[in-house]
Design an enzyme around this catalytic site. Structure first.
Site, short mmCIF file in Angstrom:
data_model
loop_
_atom_site.label_atom_id
_atom_site.label_comp_id
_atom_site.label_asym_id
_atom_site.label_seq_id
_atom_site.Cartn_x
_atom_site.Cartn_y
_atom_site.Cartn_z
N LYS A 199 0.80 -1.23 0.00
CA LYS A 199 0.00 0.00 0.00
C LYS A 199 0.82 1.27 0.00
CE LYS A 199 -4.02 -1.76 2.41
NZ LYS A 199 -4.79 -1.65 3.64
N GLY A 356 10.40 -4.55 6.31
CA GLY A 356 9.22 -5.39 6.05
C GLY A 356 9.56 -6.70 5.37
P1 AMP Z 1 4.85 -4.31 2.39
O1 AMP Z 1 4.84 -4.94 3.75
O2 AMP Z 1 4.11 -3.02 2.31
O3 AMP Z 1 6.26 -4.21 1.84
O4 AMP Z 1 4.03 -5.25 1.45
C1 AMP Z 1 4.43 -6.54 1.14
C2 AMP Z 1 3.25 -7.28 0.63
O5 AMP Z 1 2.77 -6.68 -0.56
C3 AMP Z 1 3.58 -8.71 0.27
O6 AMP Z 1 2.90 -9.55 1.15
C4 AMP Z 1 3.07 -8.86 -1.16
O7 AMP Z 1 2.36 -10.05 -1.38
C5 AMP Z 1 2.14 -7.68 -1.31
N1 AMP Z 1 1.99 -7.28 -2.72
C6 AMP Z 1 2.95 -6.93 -3.56
N2 AMP Z 1 2.43 -6.67 -4.78
C7 AMP Z 1 1.10 -6.87 -4.70
C8 AMP Z 1 0.03 -6.75 -5.63
N3 AMP Z 1 0.24 -6.37 -6.91
N4 AMP Z 1 -1.22 -7.01 -5.18
C9 AMP Z 1 -1.41 -7.38 -3.90
N5 AMP Z 1 -0.45 -7.52 -2.97
C10 AMP Z 1 0.81 -7.25 -3.38
#
Ligand code: AMP
Length: 399
Positions: A199, A356
């Site tokens: 996000k 993360g």
């Molecule tokens: P973060 O903790 O914000 O770095 O988010 C990591 C998460 O983002 C991981 O669990 C990924 O599966 C998810 N993610 C990455 N790309 C996508 C996408 N296109 N749609 C949904 N989830 C995503």
């Protein structure tokens, strides 16, 4: 970054009581330490001080007991894992201040290692109260901070102590600070940042800071959808924060003014279900079917990202380019990670990654060891990427 003192500046410390703030906040499963990475990271500092004959007194937090004694957050539970990693006897005192600590310290011989109970069993730790900090300081002659991962908190054991005792960075803190300096402090240009993950809302400060510092910002993962949608492109059922369209546009404006190129996906791999091996197809970015979601950036986008990595002298990376936990949506992340690793191995790139899920994404790609530096610090790493001052670091550099 202003200079800070390291263990190299600590000579003649035989018999000195050295309070060492370490990160022992390790994961547990069935009452046992399930991953000793954090202990391994602080081992060199502990062993070096012990070898030099210091009385090494470890301070750490464990979990979030919020100023109460909580049995399953006692550091006694991990003392044996610390002993195993260090291959040295480790004593334990069941309070970090007061008589239990004083008695245990009085019994120490030169080179001994003592682990004090969870600092967060006292409210004064997180509140950084003068009384509690003074109680901690009584137990030491010298303070060494080796817990970069806790440096974004101004707690008694991460910040307050440095006002009472001569303060030094431990080896892990030193390595982290030197790597971060190479990443964004005084980087070799061009600098490219890759930011992915779920996000935009969790990374607004980070994106806003990066566009003023780097030459190109690659945006991938779920958060790219918000930027794409903000340009009037239909992203179907993709994860997207439509309410942040203005924020996304304003970040792009700032980037333009700062001369930072924004690199967004030009194609994507879409599916109708969020599960492993869901039927997928590759589409142009302006042709995402209304009932599908983009779960990875597509091959043309990967080529673009890898091109930017080839042009870069420095790479800073946080967040996967796609939903890397489920195949085949790990393809872009793995390809870019491997390319960055290869450039790093060839001596052409300084690559710094962290925060993360980034560490597990690089581990998944099998290249974490090939990066110049992979930070396991989480929150502190992200705050550094956001350009914030980390109290545990600034206090080391001011004295
Ligand atoms: P973060 O903790 O914000 O770095 O988010 C990591 C998460 O983002 C991981 O669990 C990924 O599966 C998810 N993610 C990455 N790309 C996508 C996408 N296109 N749609 C949904 N989830 C995503």
């Amino acid at each position: 970054m202003p200079a800070f003192k390291t263990l190299d500046d600590l000579t003649d410390i035989a018999g000195k009581r050295v309070l060492v703030r370490v990160d022992l906040n390790v994961p547990m499963a069935d009452g046992k330490v399930s991953d000793t990475t954090r202990i391994e990271r602080v081992a060199p500092t502990i062993l070096e001080l012990s070898d030099k004959g210091a009385k090494v007194i470890l301070l750490a937090h464990f979990g979030r007991p919020k100023g109460e004694r909580v049995a399953d957050q006692s550091l006694s539970l991990i003392a044996s894992a610390v002993e195993e990693v260090l291959d040295q006897h480790v004593r334990f005192a069941d309070d970090c201040i007061g008589q239990p600590a004083a008695d245990a310290i009085a019994k120490m011989q030169n080179g001994d290692i003592l682990l004090l109970e969870n600092t967060r069993f006292h409210k004064g730790e997180e509140k950084n109260t003068p009384d509690f900090t003074a109680e901690l300081a009584k137990n030491g002659d010298i303070y060494v901070n080796d817990a970069f991962s806790a440096a974004h908190r101004a707690h008694a054991s991460t910040e307050g102590l440095a006002h009472h005792l001569p303060a030094y960075a431990g080896r892990t803190m030193q390595a982290e600070l030197e790597a971060l300096e190479q990443g964004l402090g005084q980087p070799k240009r061009p600098v490219v940042a890759i930011v992915g993950g779920a996000k935009v809302s969790t990374k607004i400060d980070l994106l806003s800071n990066l566009v003023t510092k780097v030459d190109a910002l690659v945006i991938g993962g779920g958060m790219a959808n918000t930027f794409i949608a903000a340009q009037g492109i239909d992203v179907g059922k993709s994860l997207c924060e439509h309410d942040l369209a203005d924020t996304a546009r304003s970040i792009m404006e700032t980037a333009k003014t700062a001369g930072c190129a924004i690199v967004l996906p030009v194609d994507g791999v879409v599916a109708r279900e969020f599960k492993a091996n869901a039927a997928d197809e590759t589409v142009e970015i302006n042709a995402i079917p209304s009932d599908a979601m983009m779960l990875d950036v597509g091959p043309k986008s990967v080529a673009l990202v890898n091109d930017w990595i080839s042009k870069a002298s420095t790479l800073v990376w946080n967040g996967p380019l796609g939903a890397f936990e489920i195949a085949p949506f790990d393809t872009a992340t793995v390809s870019a990670a491997k390319h960055a690793a290869e450039r790093t191995r060839d001596g052409k790139l300084v690559s710094v990654a962290g925060g993360g899920d980034t560490v597990s994404a690089l581990n998944h790609a099998g290249v974490a060891d090939d990066f110049s530096y992979v930070s396991t610090a989480g929150g502190a790493f992200l705050e550094w990427m956001e350009g914030k001052e980390l109290p545990g670091v600034s206090v080391l550099t001011k004295g």
